[in-house]
Design a protein around this motif. Sequence first.
Motif, PDB file in Angstrom:
ATOM      1  N   GLY A  42      72.637  45.000   5.928  1.00 39.83           N
ATOM      2  CA  GLY A  42      73.407  45.910   6.758  1.00 39.83           C
ATOM      3  C   GLY A  42      72.555  46.930   7.490  1.00 39.83           C
ATOM      4  N   PRO A  43      73.201  47.804   8.252  1.00 37.05           N
ATOM      5  CA  PRO A  43      72.471  48.786   9.052  1.00 37.05           C
ATOM      6  C   PRO A  43      71.727  49.792   8.175  1.00 37.05           C
ATOM      7  CG  PRO A  43      74.821  49.256   9.076  1.00 37.05           C
ATOM      8  CD  PRO A  43      74.662  47.921   8.432  1.00 37.05           C
ATOM      9  N   PHE A  44      70.569  50.200   8.676  1.00 38.30           N
ATOM     10  CA  PHE A  44      69.729  51.234   8.059  1.00 38.30           C
ATOM     11  C   PHE A  44      69.159  50.813   6.702  1.00 38.30           C
ATOM     12  CE2 PHE A  44      73.018  53.353  10.632  1.00 38.30           C
ATOM     13  CZ  PHE A  44      72.204  53.817  11.658  1.00 38.30           C
ATOM     14  N   CYS A  45      69.205  49.532   6.382  1.00 39.51           N
ATOM     15  CA  CYS A  45      68.520  49.046   5.189  1.00 39.51           C
ATOM     16  C   CYS A  45      67.029  48.935   5.472  1.00 39.51           C
ATOM     17  CB  CYS A  45      69.060  47.674   4.784  1.00 39.51           C
ATOM     18  SG  CYS A  45      70.739  47.708   4.143  1.00 39.51           S
ATOM     19  N   HIS A  46      66.239  48.986   4.406  1.00 37.50           N
ATOM     20  CA  HIS A  46      64.791  48.821   4.521  1.00 37.50           C
ATOM     21  C   HIS A  46      64.348  47.806   3.472  1.00 37.50           C
ATOM     22  CE1 HIS A  46      60.496  50.751   4.438  1.00 37.50           C
ATOM     23  NE2 HIS A  46      60.512  49.517   4.924  1.00 37.50           N
ATOM     24  N   VAL A  47      63.721  46.732   3.924  1.00 41.45           N
ATOM     25  CA  VAL A  47      63.208  45.685   3.053  1.00 41.45           C
ATOM     26  C   VAL A  47      61.691  45.647   3.209  1.00 41.45           C
ATOM     27  CG1 VAL A  47      63.245  43.223   2.495  1.00 41.45           C
ATOM     28  CG2 VAL A  47      65.349  44.366   3.276  1.00 41.45           C
ATOM     29  N   GLY A  48      60.967  45.840   2.097  1.00 43.63           N
ATOM     30  CA  GLY A  48      59.517  45.936   2.148  1.00 43.63           C
ATOM     31  C   GLY A  48      58.821  44.594   2.346  1.00 43.63           C
ATOM     32  N   PRO A  49      57.515  44.620   2.587  1.00 50.26           N
ATOM     33  CA  PRO A  49      56.767  43.415   2.950  1.00 50.26           C
ATOM     34  C   PRO A  49      56.525  42.446   1.797  1.00 50.26           C
ATOM     35  CG  PRO A  49      55.281  45.292   2.797  1.00 50.26           C
ATOM     36  CD  PRO A  49      56.665  45.839   2.678  1.00 50.26           C
ATOM     37  N   HIS A  50      56.734  42.895   0.553  1.00 53.09           N
ATOM     38  CA  HIS A  50      56.493  42.024  -0.606  1.00 53.09           C
ATOM     39  C   HIS A  50      57.790  41.672  -1.331  1.00 53.09           C
ATOM     40  CE1 HIS A  50      52.300  42.866   0.077  1.00 53.09           C
ATOM     41  NE2 HIS A  50      52.501  44.164  -0.096  1.00 53.09           N
ATOM     42  N   VAL A  51      58.899  41.811  -0.636  1.00 57.07           N
ATOM     43  CA  VAL A  51      60.210  41.590  -1.234  1.00 57.07           C
ATOM     44  C   VAL A  51      60.661  40.156  -1.001  1.00 57.07           C
ATOM     45  CG1 VAL A  51      62.665  42.195  -1.035  1.00 57.07           C
ATOM     46  CG2 VAL A  51      60.916  43.997  -1.095  1.00 57.07           C
ATOM     47  N   VAL A  52      61.320  39.587  -2.020  1.00 58.32           N
ATOM     48  CA  VAL A  52      61.961  38.275  -1.899  1.00 58.32           C
ATOM     49  C   VAL A  52      63.442  38.458  -2.196  1.00 58.32           C
ATOM     50  CG1 VAL A  52      62.093  35.920  -2.771  1.00 58.32           C
ATOM     51  CG2 VAL A  52      59.866  37.058  -2.607  1.00 58.32           C
ATOM     52  N   LEU A  53      64.287  38.116  -1.233  1.00 57.23           N
ATOM     53  CA  LEU A  53      65.732  38.164  -1.415  1.00 57.23           C
ATOM     54  C   LEU A  53      66.251  36.732  -1.524  1.00 57.23           C
ATOM     55  CD1 LEU A  53      66.792  40.891   1.199  1.00 57.23           C
ATOM     56  CD2 LEU A  53      66.148  41.201  -1.202  1.00 57.23           C
ATOM     57  N   GLY A  54      66.859  36.388  -2.661  1.00 60.99           N
ATOM     58  CA  GLY A  54      67.381  35.047  -2.864  1.00 60.99           C
ATOM     59  C   GLY A  54      68.607  34.770  -2.002  1.00 60.99           C
ATOM     60  N   ASP A  55      69.069  33.542  -2.040  1.00 55.64           N
ATOM     61  CA  ASP A  55      70.220  33.135  -1.243  1.00 55.64           C
ATOM     62  C   ASP A  55      71.446  33.986  -1.568  1.00 55.64           C
ATOM     63  OD1 ASP A  55      68.568  31.126  -0.307  1.00 55.64           O
ATOM     64  OD2 ASP A  55      69.511  29.541  -1.506  1.00 55.64           O
ATOM     65  N   ASN A  56      72.210  34.290  -0.535  1.00 57.95           N
ATOM     66  CA  ASN A  56      73.497  34.987  -0.662  1.00 57.95           C
ATOM     67  C   ASN A  56      73.390  36.419  -1.185  1.00 57.95           C
ATOM     68  OD1 ASN A  56      75.162  32.645   0.115  1.00 57.95           O
ATOM     69  ND2 ASN A  56      74.408  31.777  -1.808  1.00 57.95           N
ATOM     70  N   VAL A  57      72.208  36.994  -1.147  1.00 61.76           N
ATOM     71  CA  VAL A  57      72.069  38.420  -1.457  1.00 61.76           C
ATOM     72  C   VAL A  57      72.698  39.236  -0.338  1.00 61.76           C
ATOM     73  CG1 VAL A  57      70.382  40.312  -1.620  1.00 61.76           C
ATOM     74  CG2 VAL A  57      70.059  38.216  -2.946  1.00 61.76           C
ATOM     75  N   GLU A  58      73.298  40.356  -0.694  1.00 61.83           N
ATOM     76  CA  GLU A  58      73.863  41.250   0.312  1.00 61.83           C
ATOM     77  C   GLU A  58      73.358  42.665   0.077  1.00 61.83           C
ATOM     78  OE1 GLU A  58      78.131  42.701   2.249  1.00 61.83           O
ATOM     79  OE2 GLU A  58      78.121  41.438   0.447  1.00 61.83           O
ATOM     80  N   LEU A  59      72.801  43.266   1.126  1.00 58.37           N
ATOM     81  CA  LEU A  59      72.406  44.673   1.101  1.00 58.37           C
ATOM     82  C   LEU A  59      73.360  45.436   2.007  1.00 58.37           C
ATOM     83  CD1 LEU A  59      68.501  44.491   1.488  1.00 58.37           C
ATOM     84  CD2 LEU A  59      69.896  44.098  -0.547  1.00 58.37           C
ATOM     85  N   LEU A  60      74.108  46.360   1.429  1.00 55.55           N
ATOM     86  CA  LEU A  60      74.984  47.182   2.240  1.00 55.55           C
ATOM     87  C   LEU A  60      74.176  48.311   2.883  1.00 55.55           C
ATOM     88  CD1 LEU A  60      76.839  45.671   0.114  1.00 55.55           C
ATOM     89  CD2 LEU A  60      78.534  47.421   0.634  1.00 55.55           C
TER      90      LEU A  60
END
Length: 272
Positions: free
Chosen positions: A29-47
């Motif tokens: 979602g808006p204004f989220c921050h995901v770092g360069p060493h992050v792994v987000l698996g399938d169907n993850v949701e960041l509000l």
Amino acid sequence: MSMIATSASIHPMAVVEDGAVIGENVKIGPFCHVGPHVVLGDNVELLAHAVVTGRTTIGKGTRIFPMAVIGGDPQSVHHGGEETTLSVGDNCTIREGVTMNTGTADFGGKTIVGNNNLFLANSHVAHDCRVGNHVIMSNNVMLAGHVVIEDRVILGGGSAVHQFTRVGRQAFVGGLSAVSYDVIPYGMLNGNPGLLGGLNVVGMTRAGVDRATIHVVRRAYKAIFEGGGSARDNAAAIREEYADCEQVMHILDFIAAESDRALSSPTRGAKG
């Protein structure tokens, strides 16, 4: 270079740093921050406004709510910036303001959170913790460093767990309790200082433990905490008698294991 699945949905006002790995059907979602060493698996949701940073892996289907900060550096004076990690399992719900930190190098460098857990608003998982599966941490629960929370534990709102303490499977910790010592599996602890007040019979029943087995566990509990010797000696003495009861063996194995903390009891830490 980032690896972003074509099915991922990333709001144009979110920041996904180069190097992040984003799975299928992820929503950011808006204004989220995901770092360069992050792994987000399938169907993850960041509000909106969620932050995932550090060397952090988030399992499939996990939802992270606004203002949560997941993967921040350990809050430890011994941390020197080493590349430590946080792993969060599948299908967790991480509500507003939750914080989880990576590990420290001196203790293996890993914070590990299991599957199907619920972390309510402003709860905290510190460095090097081990959290099992189907755990519920209510609002404002605080885990200090190196805490072990086994499967299906429920921690009431505002409770605090001392560093290096273990809480056994399916234990229940009441709201605002201070957990200074290890809590046996199926135990129920309340108060400040926290005192062991019997067994989590409601939780055991909901988990499908039959009444006859609960009575067996109750007898073992009394033998451990009301016997003539220390709780550890009493536990060792009844091992053969209760060898065919899985739940009692969980308790006895927990007591026999090495630990940095003493064992919670109905009297340890009682005032007066």
